[in-house]
Design an enzyme around this catalytic site. Structure first.
Site, PDB file in Angstrom:
ATOM      1  CB  THR A 146      -0.916  -0.004   1.252  1.00  7.79           C
ATOM      2  OG1 THR A 146      -1.706  -1.179   1.199  1.00  7.79           O
ATOM      3  CG2 THR A 146      -1.808   1.206   1.318  1.00  7.79           C
TER       4      THR A 146
ATOM      5  CG  HIS B 135      -0.669   0.730  -4.431  1.00 10.45           C
ATOM      6  ND1 HIS B 135      -0.768   0.442  -5.770  1.00 10.45           N
ATOM      7  CD2 HIS B 135      -0.784  -0.456  -3.786  1.00 10.45           C
ATOM      8  CE1 HIS B 135      -0.934  -0.862  -5.924  1.00 10.45           C
ATOM      9  NE2 HIS B 135      -0.941  -1.429  -4.728  1.00 10.45           N
TER      10      HIS B 135
END
Ligand code: NAD
Ligand code: ZN
Length: 342
Positions: A40, A43
């Site tokens: 995450t 990202h």
């Protein structure tokens, strides 16, 4: 305090000085010792479409950590200053039907530490005491720092009974390879894992995989013949988020097989539903960790000999955070730890 922050709506993160967070009546303040980089966070670093619509700017991010409690809100019971803790990254509402039934992982209003509110890539983190989890002394700081993804692996792997079963795991990212070790630890007979990255398949072998298969070079059906698995896998753990991997999995499941989906595929991914229906497959989506049964099981498995050491491949001081993100970006890594204590 120092914090690793998304300062502008653009790729990258900046190590800045910012104000200390405030401690509410029901909160604890944690002095961070070690953090780990999650997919995450990549990202968020890359500032992809999901990050652009999700992450407020400016905000410091991060949700995999271990640290020490340094302040306690006046209503908090059950924690002491000096307790070594990690924490559940999903802050739940406590008011919806699932929360009130004790199914906090199914809260419909959960808020993510380091995603929707300020995170753990900082010298200090404040979270509700409810979310803190005390780490026993026989668990290292490195392992405590990765309880969040270890919890994803645990929640997924323990969602079906694996004793004596033949298990297929698709995706040898950090979570997939931890799931290999867990499946072995709890008594699976065969654990086959797939990826397209040889470095990560090498780590999966160190974690105890029966076979680590590069699907660009070898087909799963050949591997199954080699292993005399004529009927198919009993349990599938999808941990890649790649549609082709899920398609392979469905084709290799035995009738009556059980499949847990952790990997996040693109919206509207198509599958052959005939595989699901005529094989009578049971499919379950997995989100986060069970609060706090997954956390309890993680400690219990480490204390009963589960070895996750190979998953941690890199360590950097926080001032070298760029090297840490580069290691993650390269794909030639398992978990990357950033040390805040220096
Ligand atoms: P990761 O991206 O590091 O690992 C995914 C792996 O899949 C990579 O090693 C990649 O090489 C591999 N892969 C690519 N193509 C493949 C193919 N055709 N067959 C098999 N493998 C292939 O991710 P991670 O951090 O280990 O997380 C695993 C997945 O779980 C990701 O999709 C992530 O978004 C998701 N996730 C979900 C939750 C949840 O709560 N549901 C929580 C954390 C992560
Ligand atoms: Zn809720």
């Amino acid at each position: 305090m120092k914090a690793l922050t998304k300062l502008q709506a653009a790729p990258g993160l900046s190590l800045i000085r910012t104000r200390m967070p405030k401690v509410g009546h029901n909160d604890v303040m944690i002095k961070i010792r070690k953090t780990a980089i999650c997919g995450t966070d990549m990202h968020i670093w890359n500032w992809d479409e999901w990050a652009q619509k999700t992450i407020p700017v400016p905000m410091h991010v991060g949700h995999e950590y271990v640290g020490e409690i340094v302040r306690i809100g006046q209503e908090v019971r059950g924690f002491e200053i000096g307790d070594r803790v990690s924490g559940e990254g999903h802050i739940t509402c406590g008011a919806c039907r699932n929360c009130r039934a004790g199914r906090r992982h199914l809260c419909r209003n959960s808020v993510g530490v380091g995603v929707n509110r300020e995170g753990a890539f900082a010298e200090y983190l404040v979270i509700p005491a409810f979310n803190a989890f005390r780490i026993p002394p026989d668990v290292s700081d490195d392992l405590a720092a990765i309880f969040d993804p270890f919890g994803n692996a645990t929640h997924t792997a323990l969602s079906f009974n694996l004793v004596g079963e033949d298990v297929l795991i698709t995706g040898a990212g950090p979570i997939g390879i931890m799931a290999v070790a867990i499946a072995r630890h709890v008594g699976a007979r065969t654990v086959v894992i797939t990826d397209v990255n040889d470095y990560r398949l090498g780590l999966a072998t160190q974690m105890g995989a029966t076979r680590a298969v590069n699907v660009q070079r070898q087909s799963l059906s050949d591997v199954m013949q080699d292993l005399h698995m004529l009927e198919g896998f009993d349990v599938g753990l999808e941990m890649s988020g790649v549609p082709a991997a899920f398609t392979d999995m469905l084709a290799c499941m035995n009738h009556g097989g059980k499949v847990a989906l952790l990997g996040i595929p693109p919206a509207n991914t198509a599958i052959d539903w005939n595989q699901v229906i005529f094989k009578g497959l049971e499919i379950r989506g997995i989100y986060g960790r069970e609060m706090f049964e997954t956390w309890y099981k993680m400690v219990a498995m480490l204390q009963s000999g589960l070895n996750l050491a190979p998953v941690i491949t890199h360590h950097f001081g926080i001032d070298d955070f760029e090297a840490g993100f580069a290691a993650m970006q390269s794909g030639q890594s398992g978990k990357v730890i950033l040390d805040w204590s220096a």
